[in-house]
Design an enzyme around this catalytic site. Sequence first.
Site, PDB file in Angstrom:
ATOM      1  N   GLU A 183       0.834  -1.202   0.000  1.00 47.02           N
ATOM      2  CA  GLU A 183       0.000   0.000   0.000  1.00 47.02           C
ATOM      3  C   GLU A 183       0.868   1.251   0.000  1.00 47.02           C
ATOM      4  OE1 GLU A 183      -1.367   1.915   3.518  1.00 47.02           O
ATOM      5  OE2 GLU A 183      -1.312   0.016   4.629  1.00 47.02           O
ATOM      6  N   LYS A 213      -5.333  -2.657  14.016  1.00 44.69           N
ATOM      7  CA  LYS A 213      -4.787  -1.565  14.814  1.00 44.69           C
ATOM      8  C   LYS A 213      -5.367  -1.626  16.230  1.00 44.69           C
ATOM      9  CE  LYS A 213      -3.735   1.456  10.929  1.00 44.69           C
ATOM     10  NZ  LYS A 213      -4.205   0.624   9.798  1.00 44.69           N
TER      11      LYS A 213
END
Length: 351
Positions: free
Chosen positions: A54, A198
């Site tokens: 990414e 996360k």
Amino acid sequence: MRLPSTLRRLPNLSTRSRGLATLRPRPAGFAQFLKISDEVKSALNAGQPVVALESAIYTHGFPHPQNLELAQDIEAVIRAHGAVPATICMLNGKAVVGLSSKEMEQMTDSANHKEKMKVSRRDLAFALGTAMNDPTRSLVGGTTIAGTSVIAHLAGIKVFATGGLGGVHRGVEKTMDVSADLTELGRTPVAVVCAGSKAFLDLERTLEYLETEGVYVGTFGSDMYPAFYSREAGIKSPSVVRDAKEAASIIYASHALGLTSGQLFANPIPSEFEIPNSEIQSIIKSAVSAAESAGASGKDNTPFILADILRRTEGRSIKANRGLILNNAKMGAQVAVELSKLEGSDRSYGF
């Protein structure tokens, strides 16, 4: 109205003899928006291992020139372990797959400027369509996990290494804030290697959502699901993956069966970079509260919280982030190498 997952996943696939590549027929005209580097194109046509990367982490995560150094280090790790890196981003009105040195500099330099986009699935048509209509509106776009997965699949890349997955945010019952990363994994057959979700997210609800979407989730070498900065947070992993070879076998079987969902391979952060869960949770609680007070929501929520955690940990979080990303790049390359062995080299994507 959105169709139920079972209807959205009805097979519409083309199967190749060697490797059973489950690439859905590409939409007409897609090539005009895609620029694939010669190196990546050659590797895909030869059946060599390729790892998608990414770019939002560079455009919206690390400042320049630290982001350029990180991008170069990640690609070097992937090459050192036998695979070809394919960093994906939006540049000059194209979705670029595999960056030249000049393109890498252009992409990372955008971190210091306001004229940039964070590109998820919903933003792809806007970013490319507006640039086609008016080239002066072409912006640098950092692709998220969702955006990267879409482009990686169009290019024929099956393995994607990144830092941490998005997920269900805390307080979702009030905000309905669920990352597009999760639904993308449910409808795009790309395997994501990351350090879990996360840590400031609602991890249990994230895993429940992935189960609903039909996404396989496994953790390398542990029965506990990692929480980005921490090797575990007291949550059981849905399954355990022994090594890269076993992960590749799971990916291969999924494509052979024609499944159109992806896989999530959680790779715990190396212990030398870990911030223990008992320490990070109080910091996260304060950061989440600060984001609520500041009205940071939607696409601004995650960057705000990460910046606040960085400040509260006095820089330790960014060192942890860097360490886990490089570790995931290594594992992603190893998985891609093993997958290429299973698939053999007799295939062509027709580039």
